[in-house]
Design an enzyme around this catalytic site. Structure first.
Site, mmCIF file in Angstrom:
data_model
loop_
_atom_site.group_PDB
_atom_site.id
_atom_site.type_symbol
_atom_site.label_atom_id
_atom_site.label_comp_id
_atom_site.label_asym_id
_atom_site.label_seq_id
_atom_site.Cartn_x
_atom_site.Cartn_y
_atom_site.Cartn_z
ATOM 1 N N HIS A 1 -2.529 -2.186 -10.181
ATOM 2 C CA HIS A 1 -3.426 -1.579 -9.209
ATOM 3 C C HIS A 1 -4.706 -2.395 -9.171
ATOM 4 O O HIS A 1 -5.146 -2.886 -10.210
ATOM 5 C CB HIS A 1 -3.745 -0.139 -9.612
ATOM 6 C CG HIS A 1 -4.280 0.679 -8.504
ATOM 7 N ND1 HIS A 1 -5.607 0.696 -8.175
ATOM 8 C CD2 HIS A 1 -3.647 1.487 -7.616
ATOM 9 C CE1 HIS A 1 -5.772 1.494 -7.138
ATOM 10 N NE2 HIS A 1 -4.614 1.979 -6.770
ATOM 11 N N ASP B 1 2.753 5.441 -7.188
ATOM 12 C CA ASP B 1 4.008 5.277 -6.449
ATOM 13 C C ASP B 1 5.233 5.162 -7.345
ATOM 14 O O ASP B 1 6.359 5.207 -6.851
ATOM 15 C CB ASP B 1 3.942 4.029 -5.565
ATOM 16 C CG ASP B 1 2.901 4.190 -4.489
ATOM 17 O OD1 ASP B 1 2.924 5.231 -3.834
ATOM 18 O OD2 ASP B 1 2.064 3.290 -4.327
ATOM 19 N N HIS C 1 0.879 -1.189 0.000
ATOM 20 C CA HIS C 1 0.000 0.000 0.000
ATOM 21 C C HIS C 1 0.907 1.227 0.000
ATOM 22 O O HIS C 1 1.531 1.526 -1.014
ATOM 23 C CB HIS C 1 -0.918 -0.111 1.217
ATOM 24 C CG HIS C 1 -2.060 0.861 1.256
ATOM 25 N ND1 HIS C 1 -2.386 1.681 0.203
ATOM 26 C CD2 HIS C 1 -2.968 1.143 2.237
ATOM 27 C CE1 HIS C 1 -3.430 2.422 0.543
ATOM 28 N NE2 HIS C 1 -3.802 2.114 1.764
HETATM 29 C C1 LIG Z 1 -1.233 -3.242 -6.400
HETATM 30 C C2 LIG Z 1 -1.385 -4.766 -6.395
HETATM 31 C C3 LIG Z 1 -1.245 -5.246 -4.954
HETATM 32 C C4 LIG Z 1 -2.779 -5.136 -6.911
HETATM 33 O O1 LIG Z 1 -2.891 -6.492 -6.838
HETATM 34 P P1 LIG Z 1 -4.158 -7.344 -7.282
HETATM 35 O O2 LIG Z 1 -5.256 -6.470 -7.755
HETATM 36 O O3 LIG Z 1 -4.448 -8.269 -6.169
HETATM 37 O O4 LIG Z 1 -3.630 -8.103 -8.555
HETATM 38 P P2 LIG Z 1 -3.073 -9.579 -8.571
HETATM 39 O O5 LIG Z 1 -2.050 -9.751 -7.508
HETATM 40 O O6 LIG Z 1 -4.242 -10.517 -8.606
HETATM 41 O O7 LIG Z 1 -2.339 -9.606 -9.965
HETATM 42 C C5 LIG Z 1 -2.953 -9.984 -11.204
HETATM 43 C C6 LIG Z 1 -1.872 -10.570 -12.106
HETATM 44 O O8 LIG Z 1 -0.907 -9.558 -12.425
HETATM 45 C C7 LIG Z 1 0.380 -9.891 -11.878
HETATM 46 N N1 LIG Z 1 0.904 -8.685 -11.257
HETATM 47 C C8 LIG Z 1 0.220 -7.746 -10.544
HETATM 48 N N2 LIG Z 1 1.022 -6.742 -10.210
HETATM 49 C C9 LIG Z 1 2.235 -7.043 -10.691
HETATM 50 C C10 LIG Z 1 3.468 -6.392 -10.659
HETATM 51 N N3 LIG Z 1 3.610 -5.207 -10.034
HETATM 52 N N4 LIG Z 1 4.536 -6.968 -11.251
HETATM 53 C C11 LIG Z 1 4.390 -8.159 -11.874
HETATM 54 N N5 LIG Z 1 3.240 -8.820 -11.954
HETATM 55 C C12 LIG Z 1 2.175 -8.286 -11.367
HETATM 56 C C13 LIG Z 1 0.116 -10.981 -10.852
HETATM 57 O O9 LIG Z 1 1.243 -11.827 -10.691
HETATM 58 C C14 LIG Z 1 -1.062 -11.685 -11.468
HETATM 59 O O10 LIG Z 1 -0.597 -12.510 -12.530
HETATM 60 P P3 LIG Z 1 -1.238 -13.960 -12.795
HETATM 61 O O11 LIG Z 1 -2.640 -13.676 -13.204
HETATM 62 O O12 LIG Z 1 -0.377 -14.543 -13.832
HETATM 63 O O13 LIG Z 1 -1.147 -14.669 -11.467
HETATM 64 C C15 LIG Z 1 -0.323 -5.427 -7.298
HETATM 65 O O14 LIG Z 1 -0.458 -4.990 -8.625
HETATM 66 C C16 LIG Z 1 1.097 -5.190 -6.792
HETATM 67 O O15 LIG Z 1 1.575 -5.937 -5.926
HETATM 68 N N6 LIG Z 1 1.798 -4.135 -7.325
HETATM 69 C C17 LIG Z 1 3.117 -3.794 -6.847
HETATM 70 C C18 LIG Z 1 3.000 -3.034 -5.551
HETATM 71 C C19 LIG Z 1 2.511 -1.628 -5.757
HETATM 72 O O16 LIG Z 1 2.968 -0.909 -6.622
HETATM 73 N N7 LIG Z 1 1.556 -1.213 -4.893
HETATM 74 C C20 LIG Z 1 1.053 0.159 -4.891
HETATM 75 C C21 LIG Z 1 -0.382 0.221 -5.223
HETATM 76 S S1 LIG Z 1 -0.922 1.913 -5.305
#
Ligand SMILES: CC(C)(COP(=O)(O)OP(=O)(O)OC[C@H]1O[C@@H](n2cnc3c(N)ncnc32)[C@H](O)[C@@H]1OP(=O)(O)O)[C@@H](O)C(=O)NCCC(=O)NCCS
Length: 428
Positions: free
Chosen positions: A306, A362, A267
Site C-alpha cells: 500500500h 482487498d 486501485h
Molecule cells: C498498492 C501499490 C500500487 C503501492 O505501490 P507503491 O507505493 O507505488 O509501491 P512501489 O510500487 O514503489 O513498490 C515498492 C517496492 O515493493 C514492491 N512491491 C510493491 N507491492 C508489491 C506487491 N504487491 N507484490 C510484490 N512486490 C511489491 C515493488 O516491486 C518495489 O520493489 P523494489 O523496491 O524492489 O522495486 C502496490 O503495492 C501494488 O501494486 N500492490 C498490488 C495491488 C494492490 O493490492 N492494490 C490495492 C491497493 S489498496
C-alpha cells in the site's frame, strides 16, 4: 520560535528561510529561490504525488506505519463494531456523529431518494448485454447530471446537500441495476422497508418472491464492508474527485471520474485481481513457486502493499473476522486456504518484510464478496457505493476551502527545444 527550514542555494550563495506549518513547507515559497532574475523559480518534482499534500483536510486520518485509520477522529475498529454505514456516512460528511433524531431524519431522507428516473433505467437497458457493471455504473452516474441540472449550483449549500442525498441513495440502485442487466434479469425496485444494505441485497438477488427475506448476517457483513470502504483520504479516485471538482464541474460528473479511477486494477480493481491470482495458484502446494516468481518480478502479489500503510492495514484485520461470520452462512470459500497460506508465507519472507508489504483491504474482501454470490465484475462497484460518501465529503470540503483553486500541476519540460516546421517532402 516558529519552525523554519533554511535553504542555501549553491548557485547563488543566497540563503532562504521557509516557514514550516503542520510539518510541511509551502511549495510556492520555493518559487522565490531563483538562479537569476529570469529564472522561473524552484519547483518540486513529485510524480504520483508521493510527498505532496494537495489539501488540508479534517475528514480521515491515516498513520500508515502504525496501521491507524480514523474517520473524523473515531477509530475504524469502533466504527466497524458499533456503527452503521449510513451513520458513518453522516459522520464523514458532516463532521460529527448524528444524535438519534438527526440519524432518523438522515436515514429517512436517503431512503426517500433510492428510486431512479425511468429514463435512467432505459439508458441502462441500452448497454451491451455483457457490459462490465463498473462501466455501466460510472457512465450512469455521469448521466445523472443531465437529470439534475440544479446540481450545477455547487456553491449553494442546499443544492450540494440535495445532490449528496441523491447520490448516496441512488448509487446502490444503479449498482444493482447494472448487475441485473449484466446477467439478463429484470430490474428490482427499491424496498423502503429495508435497511440500506438489506435493500441493496433485495435489488440484487430478489427473484419471484413477493418480499425479499434479508439474511441479517450478510446484511451486517455488507454494512461493515461499506463502513471500511467509506473514505481513505487522498487516494487516486478521491484526488480525481477533487481534481475534477476543482474545475467546478457538477458532483455527478466529478463522481463519474472518481469511479473511473477506482475501476483501475491498482486501485478498486485489486480485489478482483486477488481472486484471479488465487485461482491461478490453484493449490496451496503451488504457493512457494508463485512467491518465487513474484520476487523475480513476474507480477505482483495482489492485495499486498500500500502506498500509505507500511504495516497491517487495519481494515484487512476487520475483514478477516467478518469473513468467518459470512462463511458460517454461505459455506467456506475454497480459495480461503490458499489466501491464508499465502499471507503466512509472505509475512515470513524477507522480500515482503523488508519492503513493508502487508495484506491490504482487498486481500480478503473479494473472498467474502464471492462467497456472498457476487461475480468478480461487481467488486469495484461494491467499493464505489460506500466510497461515494467519502468522495462527496472530500468534494464538499474542497469547495469550502478558500485555499483551493482549479487543480493544475506543473511539469518539468524535457522535450525538444524550439525548432522550425519541416515540410513533409523534406523530412528524412
Ligand atoms: C498498492 C501499490 C500500487 C503501492 O505501490 P507503491 O507505493 O507505488 O509501491 P512501489 O510500487 O514503489 O513498490 C515498492 C517496492 O515493493 C514492491 N512491491 C510493491 N507491492 C508489491 C506487491 N504487491 N507484490 C510484490 N512486490 C511489491 C515493488 O516491486 C518495489 O520493489 P523494489 O523496491 O524492489 O522495486 C502496490 O503495492 C501494488 O501494486 N500492490 C498490488 C495491488 C494492490 O493490492 N492494490 C490495492 C491497493 S489498496
Amino acid at each position: 520560535m516558529a519552525d523554519t527550514l533554511t535553504i542555501t542555494d549553491n548557485r547563488t550563495g543566497k540563503q532562504y528561510e521557509l516557514p514550516i506549518e503542520h510539518g510541511a513547507i509551502k511549495a510556492l515559497d520555493l518559487r522565490k529561490i531563483k538562479a537569476d532574475q529570469d529564472d522561473f523559480g524552484l519547483m518540486t518534482y513529485d510524480p504520483a504525488y508521493q510527498n505532496t499534500a494537495a489539501c488540508k483536510s479534517r475528514i480521515t486520518y491515516i498513520d500508515g506505519d502504525k496501521g491507524i485509520l480514523l474517520y473524523r477522529g473515531y477509530p475504524i475498529e469502533q466504527m466497524a463494531e458499533k456503527s452503521t454505514f449510513l451513520e458513518t456516512a453522516y459522520l464523514i460528511l458532516f463532521g460529527e456523529l448524528p444524535n438519534a433524531k438527526q440519524l432518523d431524519a438522515w436515514v429517512h431522507e436517503i431512503t426517500m431518494h433510492t428510486m431512479l428516473h425511468e429514463n435512467i433505467k432505459k439508458l441502462m437497458e441500452g448497454f451491451q448485454y455483457d457490459a462490465h457493471p463498473m462501466g455501466i455504473f460510472l457512465s450512469t452516474v455521469g448521466a445523472l447530471s443531465t437529470n439534475y441540472p440544479d446540481a450545477k449550483r455547487i456553491f449553494e449549500e442546499d443544492s450540494r446537500r440535495l445532490q449528496i442525498r441523491r447520490l448516496i441513495a441512488k448509487v446502490p440502485s444503479i449498482a444493482a441495476y447494472a448487475y441485473r442487466h449484466s446477467i439478463g434479469r429484470p430490474y428490482v425496485y427499491p424496498d423502503n422497508d429495508l435497511s440500506f444494505t438489506g435493500n441493496f441485497l433485495n435489488m440484487l438477488f430478489k427473484m419471484t418472491e413477493l418480499k425479499y427475506q434479508v439474511n441479517p448476517v450478510l446484511e451486517r457483513a455488507l454494512d461493515i464492508l461499506f463502513i471500511l470502504h467509506a473514505d481513505h483520504e487522498q487516494n487516486c479516485s478521491t484526488s480525481a474527485m477533487r481534481g475534477i471538482g476543482s474545475a467546478q464541474s457538477d458532483p455527478y460528473s466529478s463522481l463519474a471520474g472518481a469511479a473511473a479511477a477506482l475501476y483501475g486494477p491498482l486501485h478498486g480493481g485489486a480485489n478482483e485481481a486477488v481472486l484471479r491470482m488465487l485461482k491461478e495458484i490453484g493449490h496451496v502446494k503451488n504457493i512457494p513457486q508463485f512467491i518465487e516468481g513474484v520476487k523475480k518480478g513476474d507480477g505482483r502479489l495482489m492485495g499486498f502493499g500500500h502506498r500509505v500503510y507500511k504495516s497491517y492495514d487495519p481494515r484487512a484485520r476487520i475483514i478477516k473476522q467478518t469473513a468467518d461470520e459470512v462463511f458460517a452462512v454461505t459455506g467456506r470459500n475454497p480459495l480461503t486456504d490458499i489466501a491464508l497460506e499465502l499471507e503466512r508465507i509472505a509475512l515470513e519472507d524477507d522480500y515482503f518484510i523488508s519492503r513493508k508489504l502487508y495484506p491490504n483491504v482487498d486481500f480478503y474482501s473479494g473472498l467474502i464478496y464471492q462467497a456472498m454470490g457476487f461475480p468478480v465484475d461487481m467488486f469495484p462497484v461494491l467499493f464505489a457505493i460506500p466510497r461515494t460518501a467519502g468522495w462527496l465529503a472530500q468534494w464538499d470540503e474542497m469547495l469550502r476551502d478558500p485555499d483551493q483553486k482549479i487543480a493544475r500541476p506543473r511539469q518539468v519540460y524535457i522535450g525538444a527545444e524550439r525548432r522550425d516546421y519541416v515540410a513533409k517532402e523534406q523530412r528524412t
